[in-house]
Design a protein around this motif. Sequence first.
Motif, PDB file in Angstrom:
ATOM      1  N   LEU A 122       9.163  -5.854   0.387  1.00  0.00           N
ATOM      2  CA  LEU A 122       8.409  -6.540   1.435  1.00  0.00           C
ATOM      3  C   LEU A 122       6.945  -6.165   1.330  1.00  0.00           C
ATOM      4  CD1 LEU A 122       8.223  -8.199   4.079  1.00  0.00           C
ATOM      5  CD2 LEU A 122       8.806  -6.094   5.306  1.00  0.00           C
ATOM      6  N   ASP A 123       6.115  -7.151   0.987  1.00  0.00           N
ATOM      7  CA  ASP A 123       4.685  -6.883   0.864  1.00  0.00           C
ATOM      8  C   ASP A 123       4.007  -7.162   2.200  1.00  0.00           C
ATOM      9  OD1 ASP A 123       2.512  -6.083  -0.881  1.00  0.00           O
ATOM     10  OD2 ASP A 123       1.720  -8.090  -0.525  1.00  0.00           O
ATOM     11  N   ILE A 124       3.427  -6.126   2.778  1.00  0.00           N
ATOM     12  CA  ILE A 124       2.765  -6.239   4.071  1.00  0.00           C
ATOM     13  C   ILE A 124       1.336  -6.740   3.875  1.00  0.00           C
ATOM     14  CG2 ILE A 124       2.017  -5.019   6.150  1.00  0.00           C
ATOM     15  CD1 ILE A 124       5.035  -5.218   5.927  1.00  0.00           C
ATOM     16  N   LYS A 125       1.023  -7.858   4.501  1.00  0.00           N
ATOM     17  CA  LYS A 125      -0.295  -8.476   4.354  1.00  0.00           C
ATOM     18  C   LYS A 125      -1.178  -8.071   5.538  1.00  0.00           C
ATOM     19  CE  LYS A 125       1.797 -11.020   1.156  1.00  0.00           C
ATOM     20  NZ  LYS A 125       1.603 -10.867  -0.294  1.00  0.00           N
ATOM     21  N   MET A 151       8.658  -1.153   0.918  1.00  0.00           N
ATOM     22  CA  MET A 151       7.480  -1.775   1.515  1.00  0.00           C
ATOM     23  C   MET A 151       6.287  -1.560   0.591  1.00  0.00           C
ATOM     24  SD  MET A 151       6.147  -1.382   5.439  1.00  0.00           S
ATOM     25  CE  MET A 151       5.214   0.146   5.305  1.00  0.00           C
ATOM     26  N   THR A 152       5.591  -2.641   0.271  1.00  0.00           N
ATOM     27  CA  THR A 152       4.415  -2.548  -0.590  1.00  0.00           C
ATOM     28  C   THR A 152       3.192  -3.069   0.161  1.00  0.00           C
ATOM     29  OG1 THR A 152       4.758  -4.744  -1.586  1.00  0.00           O
ATOM     30  CG2 THR A 152       5.817  -2.856  -2.669  1.00  0.00           C
ATOM     31  N   ASN A 153       2.026  -2.685  -0.346  1.00  0.00           N
ATOM     32  CA  ASN A 153       0.780  -3.095   0.279  1.00  0.00           C
ATOM     33  C   ASN A 153      -0.319  -3.087  -0.778  1.00  0.00           C
ATOM     34  OD1 ASN A 153      -1.876  -1.825   2.006  1.00  0.00           O
ATOM     35  ND2 ASN A 153      -0.861  -3.591   2.881  1.00  0.00           N
ATOM     36  N   PHE A 182       7.804   3.374  -0.029  1.00  0.00           N
ATOM     37  CA  PHE A 182       6.528   2.751   0.290  1.00  0.00           C
ATOM     38  C   PHE A 182       5.607   2.888  -0.915  1.00  0.00           C
ATOM     39  CE2 PHE A 182       2.133   2.857   1.574  1.00  0.00           C
ATOM     40  CZ  PHE A 182       2.034   1.663   2.264  1.00  0.00           C
ATOM     41  N   LYS A 183       4.969   1.775  -1.305  1.00  0.00           N
ATOM     42  CA  LYS A 183       4.106   1.797  -2.472  1.00  0.00           C
ATOM     43  C   LYS A 183       2.813   1.029  -2.207  1.00  0.00           C
ATOM     44  CE  LYS A 183       7.858   2.136  -5.848  1.00  0.00           C
ATOM     45  NZ  LYS A 183       8.476   1.568  -7.068  1.00  0.00           N
ATOM     46  N   PHE A 184       1.692   1.686  -2.498  1.00  0.00           N
ATOM     47  CA  PHE A 184       0.423   0.985  -2.543  1.00  0.00           C
ATOM     48  C   PHE A 184       0.260   0.364  -3.928  1.00  0.00           C
ATOM     49  CE2 PHE A 184      -1.002   3.952   0.903  1.00  0.00           C
ATOM     50  CZ  PHE A 184      -1.353   2.973   1.824  1.00  0.00           C
ATOM     51  N   LEU A 185      -0.286  -0.842  -3.952  1.00  0.00           N
ATOM     52  CA  LEU A 185      -0.594  -1.530  -5.205  1.00  0.00           C
ATOM     53  C   LEU A 185      -2.108  -1.705  -5.256  1.00  0.00           C
ATOM     54  CD1 LEU A 185       2.129  -4.327  -4.918  1.00  0.00           C
ATOM     55  CD2 LEU A 185       2.359  -2.064  -5.998  1.00  0.00           C
ATOM     56  N   ALA A 186      -2.723  -1.212  -6.304  1.00  0.00           N
ATOM     57  CA  ALA A 186      -4.181  -1.305  -6.407  1.00  0.00           C
ATOM     58  C   ALA A 186      -4.621  -2.748  -6.632  1.00  0.00           C
ATOM     59  CB  ALA A 186      -4.681  -0.420  -7.545  1.00  0.00           C
TER      60      ALA A 186
END
Length: 224
Positions: A122-125, A151-153, A182-186
């Motif tokens: 799930l990519d949180i916008k 959860m990605t962002n 939980f993962k941050f995507l640059a």
Amino acid sequence: MEKCKARLDSIYNGSAVDGKGLRCVVFFTGCNMRCGFCHNPETWTEKGREITLEEVVNKIRRYKSYIKNGGVTLSGGEPFLQADFCKELIKALHSENIGVIIETNGLICDKDLIELCDGVRLDIKNQDREVDSRVYKFLDVCQSLDKWVTMTNVLVPTLNDIADRLDTLKEIRKKYPCVKEFKFLAFRKLCESKYERLNLPFPYQKYEEGSKADLDKAYAYMNN
């Protein structure tokens, strides 16, 4: 099976960034958002090609030995816009002992589809807006089904790496135990040529790409 059809942009084999292990990624056309950092703007405007369920299953079956430690990821675009096809595809792949997860923005909540899949990315916008209330309803269903959620962002420097945006992510992760990862995507600009080809403006041109230092700082805040 031959009567069940969808519109796809492409099928890519060998991804190591769309879930655990090596994965085959099915990119659906059509999206209900227009994110300024989107790497697949072609899925907004191009219809892709119509393909039958049988064709998709046969193609993925050929990759089975390569994805035995991974699986299939349904992505896009937005897979939930073609939910009926996704349901039949998951059933068919499960019969082949192939696991399936779905990448989504969480704005469409189809309980039956969520229940069928093996997990959700799930990519949180929250880049230039508050998190849509429909995302919380989506997570409510995931929680009720005890569905594994990653959860990605996409982290855009100076835009959503600020305290209030990060606090929202912390609150979501705390509220929903189904969020196991939980993962941050640059933020990256590798997609610029696609926007040029489609004669579309690239809304995030003015922002700097995310660095490892940006990610490390955001993770430190999230884990504090």
